[in-house]
Structures are given as C-alpha cells and as structure tokens.
Design an enzyme around this catalytic site. Sequence first.
Site, PDB file in Angstrom:
ATOM      1  N   ASP A  21      39.483  -8.951 -12.744  1.00 54.10           N
ATOM      2  CA  ASP A  21      40.345  -8.621 -13.839  1.00 54.10           C
ATOM      3  C   ASP A  21      40.710  -7.015 -13.691  1.00 54.10           C
ATOM      4  O   ASP A  21      39.750  -5.994 -13.397  1.00 54.10           O
ATOM      5  CB  ASP A  21      39.986  -8.963 -15.211  1.00 54.10           C
ATOM      6  CG  ASP A  21      41.322  -9.057 -16.102  1.00 54.10           C
ATOM      7  OD1 ASP A  21      42.320  -8.808 -15.497  1.00 54.10           O
ATOM      8  OD2 ASP A  21      41.116  -8.888 -17.383  1.00 54.10           O
ATOM      9  N   GLY A  22      41.985  -6.538 -14.231  1.00 53.90           N
ATOM     10  CA  GLY A  22      42.341  -5.138 -14.223  1.00 53.90           C
ATOM     11  C   GLY A  22      43.199  -4.509 -13.224  1.00 53.90           C
ATOM     12  O   GLY A  22      43.354  -3.355 -13.091  1.00 53.90           O
ATOM     13  N   HIS A  38      46.501  -5.419  -6.615  1.00 49.58           N
ATOM     14  CA  HIS A  38      46.000  -6.349  -6.143  1.00 49.58           C
ATOM     15  C   HIS A  38      45.532  -6.331  -4.586  1.00 49.58           C
ATOM     16  O   HIS A  38      44.334  -6.696  -4.093  1.00 49.58           O
ATOM     17  CB  HIS A  38      47.062  -7.789  -5.953  1.00 49.58           C
ATOM     18  CG  HIS A  38      47.358  -8.058  -7.348  1.00 49.58           C
ATOM     19  ND1 HIS A  38      46.619  -8.229  -8.295  1.00 49.58           N
ATOM     20  CD2 HIS A  38      48.711  -8.182  -7.922  1.00 49.58           C
ATOM     21  CE1 HIS A  38      47.215  -8.567  -9.835  1.00 49.58           C
ATOM     22  NE2 HIS A  38      48.521  -8.433  -9.446  1.00 49.58           N
ATOM     23  N   LEU A 132      26.022 -17.710   2.526  1.00 47.85           N
ATOM     24  CA  LEU A 132      26.815 -17.722   1.347  1.00 47.85           C
ATOM     25  C   LEU A 132      27.697 -18.636   1.376  1.00 47.85           C
ATOM     26  O   LEU A 132      28.397 -18.745   2.152  1.00 47.85           O
ATOM     27  CB  LEU A 132      27.168 -16.127   1.060  1.00 47.85           C
ATOM     28  CG  LEU A 132      28.116 -15.992  -0.341  1.00 47.85           C
ATOM     29  CD1 LEU A 132      27.287 -15.965  -1.692  1.00 47.85           C
ATOM     30  CD2 LEU A 132      28.986 -14.608  -0.221  1.00 47.85           C
TER      31      LEU A 132
HETATM   32  C1  FPP Z   1      43.646  -9.948 -12.373  1.00 47.98           C
HETATM   33  O1  FPP Z   1      44.342  -8.629 -12.524  1.00 47.98           O
HETATM   34  C2  FPP Z   1      43.713 -10.286 -10.765  1.00 47.98           C
HETATM   35  C3  FPP Z   1      44.371 -11.295 -10.311  1.00 47.98           C
HETATM   36  C4  FPP Z   1      45.356 -12.401 -10.999  1.00 47.98           C
HETATM   37  C5  FPP Z   1      44.443 -11.490  -8.809  1.00 47.98           C
HETATM   38  C6  FPP Z   1      43.092 -11.250  -8.023  1.00 47.98           C
HETATM   39  C7  FPP Z   1      43.446 -11.288  -6.518  1.00 47.98           C
HETATM   40  C8  FPP Z   1      42.986 -10.341  -5.659  1.00 47.98           C
HETATM   41  C9  FPP Z   1      42.028  -9.356  -5.855  1.00 47.98           C
HETATM   42  C10 FPP Z   1      43.598 -10.612  -4.277  1.00 47.98           C
HETATM   43  C11 FPP Z   1      42.448 -11.056  -3.192  1.00 47.98           C
HETATM   44  C12 FPP Z   1      41.904 -12.203  -3.505  1.00 47.98           C
HETATM   45  C13 FPP Z   1      41.256 -13.011  -2.535  1.00 47.98           C
HETATM   46  C14 FPP Z   1      40.167 -13.835  -2.992  1.00 47.98           C
HETATM   47  C15 FPP Z   1      41.651 -12.929  -1.017  1.00 47.98           C
HETATM   48  P1  FPP Z   1      45.470  -8.459 -13.625  1.00 47.98           P
HETATM   49  O2  FPP Z   1      46.689  -8.532 -12.633  1.00 47.98           O
HETATM   50  O3  FPP Z   1      45.482  -9.388 -14.343  1.00 47.98           O
HETATM   51  O4  FPP Z   1      45.345  -7.126 -13.911  1.00 47.98           O
HETATM   52  P2  FPP Z   1      45.699  -6.589 -15.572  1.00 47.98           P
HETATM   53  O5  FPP Z   1      44.930  -7.346 -16.519  1.00 47.98           O
HETATM   54  O6  FPP Z   1      45.230  -5.161 -15.502  1.00 47.98           O
HETATM   55  O7  FPP Z   1      47.243  -6.784 -15.595  1.00 47.98           O
END
Ligand code: FPP
Length: 252
Positions: A21-22, A38, A132
């Site tokens: 998250d974040g 992302h 893993l």
């Molecule tokens: C949450 O941050 C994150 C996500 C919804 C997406 C996570 C995805 C990746 C890191 C991309 C790659 C992943 C793989 C497995 C290849 P948020 O957008 O909710 O952040 P915020 O809370 O600050 O708005």
Amino acid sequence: MDLKELIIREKLPRHIAIIMDGNGRWATSRGNMRVFGHQNGVESVRQTVEAAGELGVEYLTLYAFSTENWNRPRSEVDALMGLMVNAIQDETENLHKNNVRLSAIGELDDLPENVRKQLQSAIDYTAQNTGLNLVIALSYSGRWEITSAIKKIVEDVKSGNLDAETINSCLLETYLNTYTIPDPELLIRTSGERRISNFMLWQLAYTELYFTPVLWPDFRKKDLYEAIIDFQRRDRRFGRVKEQAKAVTVNN
Ligand code: FPP
C-alpha cells in the site's frame, strides 16, 4: 550488524503475505501521477521476492489488485493491468532462474485476456520450480473467496456429491483458492494503514499483523528483515496458554 544476521533461520515464517500500500501517496507527494507509484512498486516487488527466496521463506503472497480496485478510475485500472503484463513478462525468466514457482489467487476470469495469458504462461513456465512459492492475489478479496466457496459447496450438496452433514471448517478450506497453501504466519501492510481490507479473511485468523509506515515503493529488503525480526520476538499462542502453544509450534 546486518539485520539479516539477526533473523533466526529455524523460526522463519513459512508464509508471509503483504498488502502493498501507499503507491499513490508516494507518487503524488512527488508531484507525479499515481501510476508512477505503481511503476516504482515493481522494484519493491523484485527486492521482496529476492529477499524472501534467499532467506528460504516457503510462500509469499502479494496483494496486487483487489476486487474493490476495479472501481478505480478506468485510466488507473488500465495502467495497472498494463504494468502487470509487463512486469510478469520482464520477470518470468528471472523468477525461473531463482527457482521461484508462480501462482495466482482471485477471480482470474475477470482479468483482461492479455493479463490472463501472460500470467498463465509464467505459471506454466515456473511450475516445476521448488524454491519460493510466489502467490499473486489478483482481482481477489476475502469475501469474494468465501462466498465462492459457499456457492460451490451448495452446488455439490444439491448435485448429491457432498453430504451436508460433513460440512465443517476443514471442508470449507478445501473450497478456498488457497487450499494447498498454509495460512500466512505474518501479514505485512505498508503505508501506515492498519486494516485488513478484505484480504485473506479466512486465512488470517491466527496471523501476526505487522504495520509499517514505509510506503510500498520505498520498501526494501531491510524492511522485510525488520518485519521478520519483529515476528520472531512475538509469543504465538493460538488461543492456548503458553506451555500448550509451545507444544503446538514444536509439533507442527
Ligand atoms: C496500493 O497502493 C497498490 C496497488 C493497488 C497495486 C500494487 C501493484 C504493484 C506494486 C504493481 C506490480 C505488482 C506485481 C505483483 C507485478 P495505492 O494505490 O492504494 O496507494 P495509496 O493508498 O497511496 O493511494
């Protein structure tokens, strides 16, 4: 001293789950679009997978896209799906070299076809690996998973393949996406939020929760080590008294 050396190898969590998250906050605090967060989160995924594999963790589950994430603006959903395809494409060979076996949980039928195909080809390519187990949760939510399990149970009872008298928690587990995977022992959530947010609701029943203020794109190997060290200092009792709980952990 290197944090890694403080980790007791005999007491490693078998399964670590992470709510990444974040990303959005990381990007907007830098004056960038959310998708930039992302994109940078992919490097954190790489580092975390590598660190978990090096330590000998058996399972790592990453919450990459929730059922609720479909409600985000279309442009962000499209960007995330594109990122997923590229990340899987770019990383498959590297995962394979590191003996990582990839799998996925969630409503995969809801994913765009190119994501589904790329994912399936990476799953097939790494299927024989013995290191893993990397589990990506995509279009996943705990309530969706439990509801789907109940629907399948009802179908089996109706069709006469299942005796309703035999339904118990062990049986329900066999209908979950995670049937072959042990429950997480440690859940990490980044970005300072202290919620489960519909993630692995059934499986987290006895999981140790670890919350860190670090935003996901900043998460590095040392942050994983810190979480594991914190986990190893905890006293896990599974609802029992201390002496009984010791016996449970030894017997498992
Ligand atoms: C949450 O941050 C994150 C996500 C919804 C997406 C996570 C995805 C990746 C890191 C991309 C790659 C992943 C793989 C497995 C290849 P948020 O957008 O909710 O952040 P915020 O809370 O600050 O708005």
